[in-house]
Design a protein around this motif. Sequence first.
Motif, PDB file in Angstrom:
ATOM      1  N   MET A   6      -8.010  -5.480 -28.415  1.00 22.56           N
ATOM      2  CA  MET A   6      -6.684  -5.172 -28.954  1.00 22.56           C
ATOM      3  C   MET A   6      -5.887  -6.456 -29.215  1.00 22.56           C
ATOM      4  O   MET A   6      -5.263  -6.614 -30.281  1.00 22.56           O
ATOM      5  CB  MET A   6      -5.918  -4.277 -27.976  1.00 22.56           C
ATOM      6  CG  MET A   6      -4.532  -3.871 -28.454  1.00 22.56           C
ATOM      7  SD  MET A   6      -3.654  -2.830 -27.248  1.00 22.56           S
ATOM      8  CE  MET A   6      -3.063  -4.096 -26.114  1.00 22.56           C
ATOM      9  N   TYR A   7      -5.932  -7.387 -28.270  1.00 19.66           N
ATOM     10  CA  TYR A   7      -5.186  -8.630 -28.447  1.00 19.66           C
ATOM     11  C   TYR A   7      -5.842  -9.539 -29.483  1.00 19.66           C
ATOM     12  O   TYR A   7      -5.144 -10.304 -30.174  1.00 19.66           O
ATOM     13  CB  TYR A   7      -5.042  -9.344 -27.103  1.00 19.66           C
ATOM     14  CG  TYR A   7      -4.121  -8.604 -26.161  1.00 19.66           C
ATOM     15  CD1 TYR A   7      -2.807  -8.310 -26.523  1.00 19.66           C
ATOM     16  CD2 TYR A   7      -4.567  -8.167 -24.919  1.00 19.66           C
ATOM     17  CE1 TYR A   7      -1.963  -7.615 -25.676  1.00 19.66           C
ATOM     18  CE2 TYR A   7      -3.730  -7.469 -24.059  1.00 19.66           C
ATOM     19  CZ  TYR A   7      -2.436  -7.189 -24.444  1.00 19.66           C
ATOM     20  OH  TYR A   7      -1.596  -6.490 -23.611  1.00 19.66           O
ATOM     21  N   GLU A   8      -7.157  -9.462 -29.629  1.00 23.11           N
ATOM     22  CA  GLU A   8      -7.814 -10.214 -30.695  1.00 23.11           C
ATOM     23  C   GLU A   8      -7.373  -9.702 -32.065  1.00 23.11           C
ATOM     24  O   GLU A   8      -7.081 -10.488 -32.975  1.00 23.11           O
ATOM     25  CB  GLU A   8      -9.328 -10.105 -30.554  1.00 23.11           C
ATOM     26  CG  GLU A   8      -9.894 -10.886 -29.370  1.00 23.11           C
ATOM     27  CD  GLU A   8     -11.385 -10.683 -29.174  1.00 23.11           C
ATOM     28  OE1 GLU A   8     -12.010 -11.462 -28.436  1.00 23.11           O
ATOM     29  OE2 GLU A   8     -11.930  -9.714 -29.768  1.00 23.11           O
ATOM     30  N   ARG A   9      -7.309  -8.366 -32.215  1.00 21.10           N
ATOM     31  CA  ARG A   9      -6.866  -7.788 -33.484  1.00 21.10           C
ATOM     32  C   ARG A   9      -5.402  -8.153 -33.766  1.00 21.10           C
ATOM     33  O   ARG A   9      -5.033  -8.448 -34.907  1.00 21.10           O
ATOM     34  CB  ARG A   9      -7.014  -6.258 -33.452  1.00 21.10           C
ATOM     35  CG  ARG A   9      -8.406  -5.715 -33.259  1.00 21.10           C
ATOM     36  CD  ARG A   9      -9.318  -5.982 -34.448  1.00 21.10           C
ATOM     37  NE  ARG A   9      -9.967  -7.276 -34.327  1.00 21.10           N
ATOM     38  CZ  ARG A   9     -10.990  -7.544 -33.510  1.00 21.10           C
ATOM     39  NH1 ARG A   9     -11.502  -6.593 -32.752  1.00 21.10           N
ATOM     40  NH2 ARG A   9     -11.518  -8.740 -33.464  1.00 21.10           N
ATOM     41  N   TYR A  39      -2.059   4.553 -21.549  1.00 20.45           N
ATOM     42  CA  TYR A  39      -2.802   4.853 -22.767  1.00 20.45           C
ATOM     43  C   TYR A  39      -3.542   6.181 -22.543  1.00 20.45           C
ATOM     44  O   TYR A  39      -4.505   6.240 -21.771  1.00 20.45           O
ATOM     45  CB  TYR A  39      -3.801   3.744 -23.074  1.00 20.45           C
ATOM     46  CG  TYR A  39      -3.167   2.375 -23.258  1.00 20.45           C
ATOM     47  CD1 TYR A  39      -3.100   1.778 -24.512  1.00 20.45           C
ATOM     48  CD2 TYR A  39      -2.657   1.663 -22.164  1.00 20.45           C
ATOM     49  CE1 TYR A  39      -2.541   0.514 -24.683  1.00 20.45           C
ATOM     50  CE2 TYR A  39      -2.089   0.402 -22.317  1.00 20.45           C
ATOM     51  CZ  TYR A  39      -2.035  -0.166 -23.584  1.00 20.45           C
ATOM     52  OH  TYR A  39      -1.469  -1.415 -23.736  1.00 20.45           O
ATOM     53  N   ASN A  40      -3.066   7.245 -23.185  1.00 22.09           N
ATOM     54  CA  ASN A  40      -3.602   8.590 -22.977  1.00 22.09           C
ATOM     55  C   ASN A  40      -4.486   8.973 -24.168  1.00 22.09           C
ATOM     56  O   ASN A  40      -3.982   9.213 -25.276  1.00 22.09           O
ATOM     57  CB  ASN A  40      -2.449   9.584 -22.810  1.00 22.09           C
ATOM     58  CG  ASN A  40      -2.918  10.961 -22.408  1.00 22.09           C
ATOM     59  OD1 ASN A  40      -3.724  11.573 -23.107  1.00 22.09           O
ATOM     60  ND2 ASN A  40      -2.409  11.462 -21.291  1.00 22.09           N
ATOM     61  N   ARG A  68      -1.986   8.958 -27.448  1.00 22.77           N
ATOM     62  CA  ARG A  68      -0.607   8.492 -27.255  1.00 22.77           C
ATOM     63  C   ARG A  68      -0.565   7.295 -26.309  1.00 22.77           C
ATOM     64  O   ARG A  68      -1.280   7.239 -25.297  1.00 22.77           O
ATOM     65  CB  ARG A  68       0.235   9.621 -26.663  1.00 22.77           C
ATOM     66  CG  ARG A  68       1.704   9.263 -26.423  1.00 22.77           C
ATOM     67  CD  ARG A  68       2.420  10.414 -25.728  1.00 22.77           C
ATOM     68  NE  ARG A  68       1.954  10.586 -24.353  1.00 22.77           N
ATOM     69  CZ  ARG A  68       1.604  11.739 -23.810  1.00 22.77           C
ATOM     70  NH1 ARG A  68       1.636  12.845 -24.534  1.00 22.77           N
ATOM     71  NH2 ARG A  68       1.206  11.801 -22.551  1.00 22.77           N
ATOM     72  N   VAL A  69       0.279   6.340 -26.655  1.00 26.73           N
ATOM     73  CA  VAL A  69       0.577   5.205 -25.776  1.00 26.73           C
ATOM     74  C   VAL A  69       2.039   5.333 -25.364  1.00 26.73           C
ATOM     75  O   VAL A  69       2.916   5.446 -26.225  1.00 26.73           O
ATOM     76  CB  VAL A  69       0.360   3.850 -26.477  1.00 26.73           C
ATOM     77  CG1 VAL A  69       0.744   2.699 -25.553  1.00 26.73           C
ATOM     78  CG2 VAL A  69      -1.082   3.705 -26.926  1.00 26.73           C
ATOM     79  N   THR A 111      -4.661   5.188 -31.544  1.00 21.62           N
ATOM     80  CA  THR A 111      -5.735   4.596 -32.347  1.00 21.62           C
ATOM     81  C   THR A 111      -5.269   3.314 -33.041  1.00 21.62           C
ATOM     82  O   THR A 111      -5.935   2.282 -32.994  1.00 21.62           O
ATOM     83  CB  THR A 111      -6.250   5.604 -33.388  1.00 21.62           C
ATOM     84  OG1 THR A 111      -6.658   6.801 -32.724  1.00 21.62           O
ATOM     85  CG2 THR A 111      -7.431   5.033 -34.152  1.00 21.62           C
ATOM     86  N   SER A 112      -4.119   3.399 -33.678  1.00 21.84           N
ATOM     87  CA  SER A 112      -3.571   2.235 -34.373  1.00 21.84           C
ATOM     88  C   SER A 112      -3.199   1.137 -33.387  1.00 21.84           C
ATOM     89  O   SER A 112      -3.402  -0.048 -33.649  1.00 21.84           O
ATOM     90  CB  SER A 112      -2.345   2.661 -35.192  1.00 21.84           C
ATOM     91  OG  SER A 112      -1.727   1.551 -35.797  1.00 21.84           O
ATOM     92  N   PHE A 113      -2.664   1.529 -32.245  1.00 19.86           N
ATOM     93  CA  PHE A 113      -2.232   0.574 -31.229  1.00 19.86           C
ATOM     94  C   PHE A 113      -3.409  -0.269 -30.740  1.00 19.86           C
ATOM     95  O   PHE A 113      -3.330  -1.501 -30.668  1.00 19.86           O
ATOM     96  CB  PHE A 113      -1.608   1.337 -30.058  1.00 19.86           C
ATOM     97  CG  PHE A 113      -0.589   0.553 -29.275  1.00 19.86           C
ATOM     98  CD1 PHE A 113       0.746   0.549 -29.634  1.00 19.86           C
ATOM     99  CD2 PHE A 113      -0.976  -0.176 -28.162  1.00 19.86           C
ATOM    100  CE1 PHE A 113       1.691  -0.171 -28.906  1.00 19.86           C
ATOM    101  CE2 PHE A 113      -0.051  -0.899 -27.423  1.00 19.86           C
ATOM    102  CZ  PHE A 113       1.280  -0.893 -27.805  1.00 19.86           C
TER     103      PHE A 113
END
Length: 418
Positions: A189-192, A364-365, A370-371, A383-385
């Motif tokens: 996630m942080y790489e993206r 993160y559910n 949902r986040v 998903t986007s998150f």
Amino acid sequence: MSSLTASFTARICGTRRELLPLRHRSLHQFITRRVTVVPSTTRARTRIVCMAEPYLITKLESAEKTWKDLSVKLADPDIVSNPSEYQKLAQSVKELDEVVSTYKGFKDCEKLLEETKALAKDAGNDEDMAEMISYEIDSLSKQLAELEDKLKVLLLPSDPLDARNILLEVRAGTGGDEAGIWAGDLVRMYERYSERNSWKYFLVSSTMAEKGGYKTYVMEIKGNRVYSKLKYESGVHRVQRVPLTEAQGRVHTSTATVAIMPEADEVEVVIDPKDIELTTARSGGAGGQNVNKVETAIDLFHKPTGIRIFCTEERTQSKNKHRAFQLLRAKLYEIKVREQQESIRNQRKSQVGTGARSEKIRTYNYKDNRVTDHRLKMNFELTSFLDGNIEDAVQSCVAMEQKELLEELAESVGAPAG
């Protein structure tokens, strides 16, 4: 029309004409057809009452005075002949330039608004004139409010660390094998997110987990104002999902801890060689005969804190040693910064944490896609998150911290923040 009308007309025609929207210039044309300019010696002076909150004006006048004093000093021959001192003063002036120029625009707009309101009283039964003036008042009032909001943000104290690069550490928490897999998801996630910001990231150190993911993972992220955005990511990230390792389809809760460490140089963090235990070992794995036969890995232990760093990513011992000390400095500096932030948080009762590793910041559910950010009390699409689209959450954290700082700014001079 009164002499005030002439004054208003002159202002529209003069240097402050840019304050008025182009589509409202018809008011100027309408007035000039109907008024005669009265000599300036006979014009009545208009007393302008500042509409901004008193605490804001106090801060702005202080900033303006400081800017003027520093500008005068820049012309001092003694200062000019001292490059170091001159550069320091020039930087201070530059930092205040936008505040002072925005404040000037605010005062110009405010005066023009007051003159327009006064002009409205003289419009009489002229409906066309009254309508134009009313429209102008609405426009100027909106512009004034926007300038005031901008000034409030400009006056906020800046974080001196915001421009720094960082070391980001993800560490698997509770949840066994699933926690390691979750840590790997956060790394991606942080790489993206770094890619979305055109930042560069590099692996510093990592320990693989048995079922995939990582026990620990440290990456260096370089780019424009990295710390200013990622500093809000420190804390516990909790995930609720059915793990790949779960045969019966039950939802598990696992965690991973994220630490954001601003890069520190040797001047800021002094490491006593007596506090270090340094050993070498063979790295093993990919890299050819060099890493398998030569002791390129570095095992560094810092006695006072108990921090242990095992660095194997580079192909030479010297590079791994450099990486290990870089990470140690960052960890020691983070401890120092975290203590300072905790002190500030205790004073301000801040809702946005930027240092407490034990703070649960998000859940993160997967079932509900949902986040939930517990500081913001806001939800985001999962998903986007996880694909790195966390900018909305970051900016919401920035906005919340700005709100808290504005309240603190108002309280510092005994006035409500509004």
